[in-house]
Design a protein around this motif. Sequence first.
Motif, PDB file in Angstrom:
ATOM      1  N   LEU A   1      -8.272   7.599  -7.275  1.00 50.28           N
ATOM      2  CA  LEU A   1      -7.156   6.213  -6.836  1.00 50.28           C
ATOM      3  C   LEU A   1      -6.816   7.629  -4.849  1.00 50.28           C
ATOM      4  CD1 LEU A   1      -5.575   4.504  -9.529  1.00 50.28           C
ATOM      5  CD2 LEU A   1      -6.828   3.720  -7.075  1.00 50.28           C
TER       6      LEU A   1
ATOM      7  N   GLN B   1      -8.770   7.432  -2.722  1.00 47.17           N
ATOM      8  CA  GLN B   1      -9.242   6.428  -1.874  1.00 47.17           C
ATOM      9  C   GLN B   1      -8.345   5.546  -1.607  1.00 47.17           C
ATOM     10  OE1 GLN B   1     -10.866   2.463  -3.329  1.00 47.17           O
ATOM     11  NE2 GLN B   1     -10.047   1.969  -1.691  1.00 47.17           N
ATOM     12  N   PHE B   2      -7.047   6.632  -1.412  1.00 45.01           N
ATOM     13  CA  PHE B   2      -6.053   6.553  -0.758  1.00 45.01           C
ATOM     14  C   PHE B   2      -5.829   7.633   0.759  1.00 45.01           C
ATOM     15  CE2 PHE B   2      -2.820   4.695  -4.410  1.00 45.01           C
ATOM     16  CZ  PHE B   2      -1.766   4.062  -3.744  1.00 45.01           C
TER      17      PHE B   2
ATOM     18  N   TYR C   1      -4.490 -13.732   1.891  1.00 46.80           N
ATOM     19  CA  TYR C   1      -5.024 -13.550   3.500  1.00 46.80           C
ATOM     20  C   TYR C   1      -6.002 -14.282   3.264  1.00 46.80           C
ATOM     21  CZ  TYR C   1      -5.804 -10.355   7.129  1.00 46.80           C
ATOM     22  OH  TYR C   1      -6.198  -9.778   8.230  1.00 46.80           O
TER      23      TYR C   1
ATOM     24  N   SER D   1     -15.473  -2.192   1.381  1.00 45.15           N
ATOM     25  CA  SER D   1     -13.704  -1.614   1.057  1.00 45.15           C
ATOM     26  C   SER D   1     -14.520  -2.721  -0.329  1.00 45.15           C
ATOM     27  CB  SER D   1     -12.497  -2.488   1.985  1.00 45.15           C
ATOM     28  OG  SER D   1     -13.317  -3.565   2.606  1.00 45.15           O
ATOM     29  N   TYR D   2     -15.183  -3.101  -0.364  1.00 46.27           N
ATOM     30  CA  TYR D   2     -15.178  -4.592  -1.319  1.00 46.27           C
ATOM     31  C   TYR D   2     -16.234  -3.011  -3.100  1.00 46.27           C
ATOM     32  CZ  TYR D   2     -14.066  -8.897  -0.081  1.00 46.27           C
ATOM     33  OH  TYR D   2     -13.380  -9.716   0.768  1.00 46.27           O
TER      34      TYR D   2
ATOM     35  N   HIS E   1       0.554  -2.302  -6.568  1.00 49.06           N
ATOM     36  CA  HIS E   1      -1.022  -3.262  -6.290  1.00 49.06           C
ATOM     37  C   HIS E   1      -1.526  -4.382  -6.990  1.00 49.06           C
ATOM     38  CE1 HIS E   1      -3.548  -0.317  -3.962  1.00 49.06           C
ATOM     39  NE2 HIS E   1      -4.447  -0.875  -4.113  1.00 49.06           N
TER      40      HIS E   1
ATOM     41  N   GLY F   1     -11.244   0.947  -7.550  1.00 47.91           N
ATOM     42  CA  GLY F   1     -10.607   1.003  -7.717  1.00 47.91           C
ATOM     43  C   GLY F   1      -9.322   0.391  -8.403  1.00 47.91           C
TER      44      GLY F   1
ATOM     45  N   ALA G   1     -10.880  -7.998   8.410  1.00 50.92           N
ATOM     46  CA  ALA G   1     -10.490  -6.439   7.976  1.00 50.92           C
ATOM     47  C   ALA G   1     -11.088  -5.776   7.306  1.00 50.92           C
ATOM     48  CB  ALA G   1      -8.765  -6.867   7.638  1.00 50.92           C
ATOM     49  N   THR G   2     -12.135  -6.202   6.076  1.00 44.60           N
ATOM     50  CA  THR G   2     -12.484  -5.765   5.176  1.00 44.60           C
ATOM     51  C   THR G   2     -14.122  -6.052   5.568  1.00 44.60           C
ATOM     52  OG1 THR G   2     -13.329  -8.453   4.306  1.00 44.60           O
ATOM     53  CG2 THR G   2     -11.040  -6.596   3.713  1.00 44.60           C
TER      54      THR G   2
ATOM     55  N   HIS H   1      -0.180  -6.232  -3.519  1.00 40.07           N
ATOM     56  CA  HIS H   1      -0.921  -6.124  -2.845  1.00 40.07           C
ATOM     57  C   HIS H   1      -2.528  -6.879  -2.958  1.00 40.07           C
ATOM     58  CE1 HIS H   1      -3.449  -3.251   0.424  1.00 40.07           C
ATOM     59  NE2 HIS H   1      -4.437  -3.306  -0.341  1.00 40.07           N
TER      60      HIS H   1
ATOM     61  N   ALA I   1       0.903  -1.134   0.085  1.00 43.01           N
ATOM     62  CA  ALA I   1       0.411  -0.473  -0.302  1.00 43.01           C
ATOM     63  C   ALA I   1       0.896   1.214   0.015  1.00 43.01           C
ATOM     64  CB  ALA I   1      -1.099  -0.216   1.244  1.00 43.01           C
TER      65      ALA I   1
ATOM     66  N   GLY J   1     -12.796  -0.333  -3.014  1.00 43.14           N
ATOM     67  CA  GLY J   1     -11.728  -0.744  -3.820  1.00 43.14           C
ATOM     68  C   GLY J   1     -11.425  -1.564  -4.471  1.00 43.14           C
ATOM     69  N   GLY J   2     -13.004  -2.239  -4.938  1.00 40.11           N
ATOM     70  CA  GLY J   2     -13.427  -3.093  -6.458  1.00 40.11           C
ATOM     71  C   GLY J   2     -12.985  -1.923  -7.714  1.00 40.11           C
TER      72      GLY J   2
HETATM   73  C1  HEM Z   1     -11.081  -4.696  -3.407  1.00 32.56           C
HETATM   74  C2  HEM Z   1     -10.059  -4.313  -3.337  1.00 32.56           C
HETATM   75  C3  HEM Z   1      -9.035  -4.092  -1.905  1.00 32.56           C
HETATM   76  C4  HEM Z   1      -9.140  -5.156  -0.562  1.00 32.56           C
HETATM   77  C5  HEM Z   1      -9.918  -6.490  -0.605  1.00 32.56           C
HETATM   78  C6  HEM Z   1      -7.719  -4.710   0.220  1.00 32.56           C
HETATM   79  C7  HEM Z   1      -8.114  -5.011   1.016  1.00 32.56           C
HETATM   80  C8  HEM Z   1      -7.380  -4.253   2.319  1.00 32.56           C
HETATM   81  C9  HEM Z   1      -6.491  -5.296   3.275  1.00 32.56           C
HETATM   82  C10 HEM Z   1      -6.970  -6.480   4.289  1.00 32.56           C
HETATM   83  C11 HEM Z   1      -6.369  -3.917   4.169  1.00 32.56           C
HETATM   84  C12 HEM Z   1      -5.143  -4.145   5.376  1.00 32.56           C
HETATM   85  C13 HEM Z   1      -4.618  -4.750   5.721  1.00 32.56           C
HETATM   86  C14 HEM Z   1      -3.932  -4.672   7.511  1.00 32.56           C
HETATM   87  O1  HEM Z   1      -3.160  -4.171   8.098  1.00 32.56           O
HETATM   88  O2  HEM Z   1      -3.436  -6.634   7.526  1.00 32.56           O
HETATM   89  C15 HEM Z   1      -5.434  -2.885   3.282  1.00 32.56           C
HETATM   90  C16 HEM Z   1      -4.670  -1.965   3.477  1.00 32.56           C
HETATM   91  C17 HEM Z   1      -4.603  -1.296   3.246  1.00 32.56           C
HETATM   92  N1  HEM Z   1      -5.246  -0.791   1.365  1.00 32.56           N
HETATM   93 FE1  HEM Z   1      -6.553  -2.568   0.401  1.00 32.56          FE
HETATM   94  N2  HEM Z   1      -7.544  -3.576  -0.585  1.00 32.56           N
HETATM   95  C18 HEM Z   1      -8.198  -3.643  -1.576  1.00 32.56           C
HETATM   96  C19 HEM Z   1      -7.806  -2.392  -2.631  1.00 32.56           C
HETATM   97  C20 HEM Z   1      -6.671  -1.402  -1.703  1.00 32.56           C
HETATM   98  C21 HEM Z   1      -6.869  -0.320  -3.204  1.00 32.56           C
HETATM   99  C22 HEM Z   1      -7.721   0.093  -4.593  1.00 32.56           C
HETATM  100  C23 HEM Z   1      -6.259   1.598  -2.944  1.00 32.56           C
HETATM  101  C24 HEM Z   1      -5.977   2.595  -2.638  1.00 32.56           C
HETATM  102  C25 HEM Z   1      -5.659   3.018  -3.968  1.00 32.56           C
HETATM  103  C26 HEM Z   1      -5.898   0.445  -1.331  1.00 32.56           C
HETATM  104  C27 HEM Z   1      -5.177   0.748  -0.421  1.00 32.56           C
HETATM  105  C28 HEM Z   1      -4.924   0.664   1.777  1.00 32.56           C
HETATM  106  C29 HEM Z   1      -4.132   1.449   2.318  1.00 32.56           C
HETATM  107  C30 HEM Z   1      -3.471   2.480   1.880  1.00 32.56           C
HETATM  108  C31 HEM Z   1      -3.954   0.388   3.416  1.00 32.56           C
HETATM  109  C32 HEM Z   1      -3.341   0.867   4.599  1.00 32.56           C
HETATM  110  C33 HEM Z   1      -1.691   0.074   4.478  1.00 32.56           C
HETATM  111  C34 HEM Z   1      -1.293   0.379   5.914  1.00 32.56           C
HETATM  112  O3  HEM Z   1      -2.305   0.079   7.103  1.00 32.56           O
HETATM  113  O4  HEM Z   1       0.200   1.292   5.745  1.00 32.56           O
HETATM  114  N3  HEM Z   1      -6.437  -0.371  -1.159  1.00 32.56           N
HETATM  115  N4  HEM Z   1      -6.326  -3.147   2.565  1.00 32.56           N
END
Ligand code: HEM
Length: 206
Positions: free
Chosen positions: A158, A161-162, A100, A116-117, A90, A123, A111-112, A93, A47, A120-121
Motif C-alpha cells: 500500500l 501504491q500510494f 463516478y 489501475s485495475y 478507502h 490494493g 481516468a482509469t 473511495h 485518497a 488498485g485491485g
Molecule cells: C480498482 C481500484 C481503484 C480505482 C478504480 C481507483 C480509481 C481512482 C480514480 C478514478 C481517481 C481519480 C479521481 C479524479 O481525479 O477525479 C483516483 C485517485 C486516487 N486514488 Fe484511487 N482507485 C483505486 C484504488 C486505489 C488504491 C488501492 C489507492 C491507494 C492505496 C488509491 C489511491 C488514489 C490516490 C492517491 C488518488 C489521487 C487523489 C488525488 O488526486 O489527490 N486508489 N483513484
Amino acid sequence: MTHRQNWFEGWRLFALLGLTLTALCIWIASMRQFDVDGLRMVIRFTARTSLLFFCLAFSAAALARLWPNGWTRWQRRNRRYLGVTFAASHGLHAIAIGCYAVMDPAGYAAATSAASYIFGGLGYAFIIAMTATSFDRTAQAIGPRAWRTLHLTGGYYLLFQFTVSFGKRIPDMPLYALFLIPLAIVFALRMISMAQKGARRPVQAS
Ligand code: HEM
C-alpha cells in the motif's frame, strides 16, 4: 479500563472517525449537488484521508519504539483502529469511484486504465484481507506468523501504491510531491526502528 471508555480509544475511536469521514464526504458531494465534479472531489478527499490514517497506523510501532511518550503510546495502542479507519476511508473511495463510473462512464474510462485495475485491485484485496484479520478472533485463527506476513506485505504494498498514485500526478501538478513526504518519513522511521532493534538483539553464541 478507563482507556476503553472514552471516544478517543478503541472501537469508539473508529466509530467517531468513520462517521466523521462519512459526513464530510456527503457534505463535499452536496456542495456540488452530487454531480460528477462533487464525486471526483470525494475520490480525491478520501485518497488523502486514507493517506493520513495509513501513515498513522503504519508508523505506530516504530514511533512508539523510537520516542516512547503519551502520544506515540496512544498511537501504538490504537494502531488497529487507525488501520480500520484507513480501510473505511478507502471503502468510501470505492463507493465514490462506483458512483463516478455509473454517472460518467466516459470520464471514468479516461481516468482509469488496466494498470489501475490490476494495482488498485490488488490494493483492495490487501485492504480486505487486513481488515478481516483485524479482530481478535480472526487474528488468532490465522496465527501470529501469517498475520505478520500479511500485514507487513500489505502495508509495504500500500505504501508503494500510494507512492505511485500520487507520484504519477507530479508532472502535471508538482505540488503533489508534498504527498510523498509523509510516505518517505514512514518508510524511514520503519527502517531506523528495524536497524535499532537488530542492533540491540544479543549476538547468539554458535
Ligand atoms: C480498482 C481500484 C481503484 C480505482 C478504480 C481507483 C480509481 C481512482 C480514480 C478514478 C481517481 C481519480 C479521481 C479524479 O481525479 O477525479 C483516483 C485517485 C486516487 N486514488 Fe484511487 N482507485 C483505486 C484504488 C486505489 C488504491 C488501492 C489507492 C491507494 C492505496 C488509491 C489511491 C488514489 C490516490 C492517491 C488518488 C489521487 C487523489 C488525488 O488526486 O489527490 N486508489 N483513484
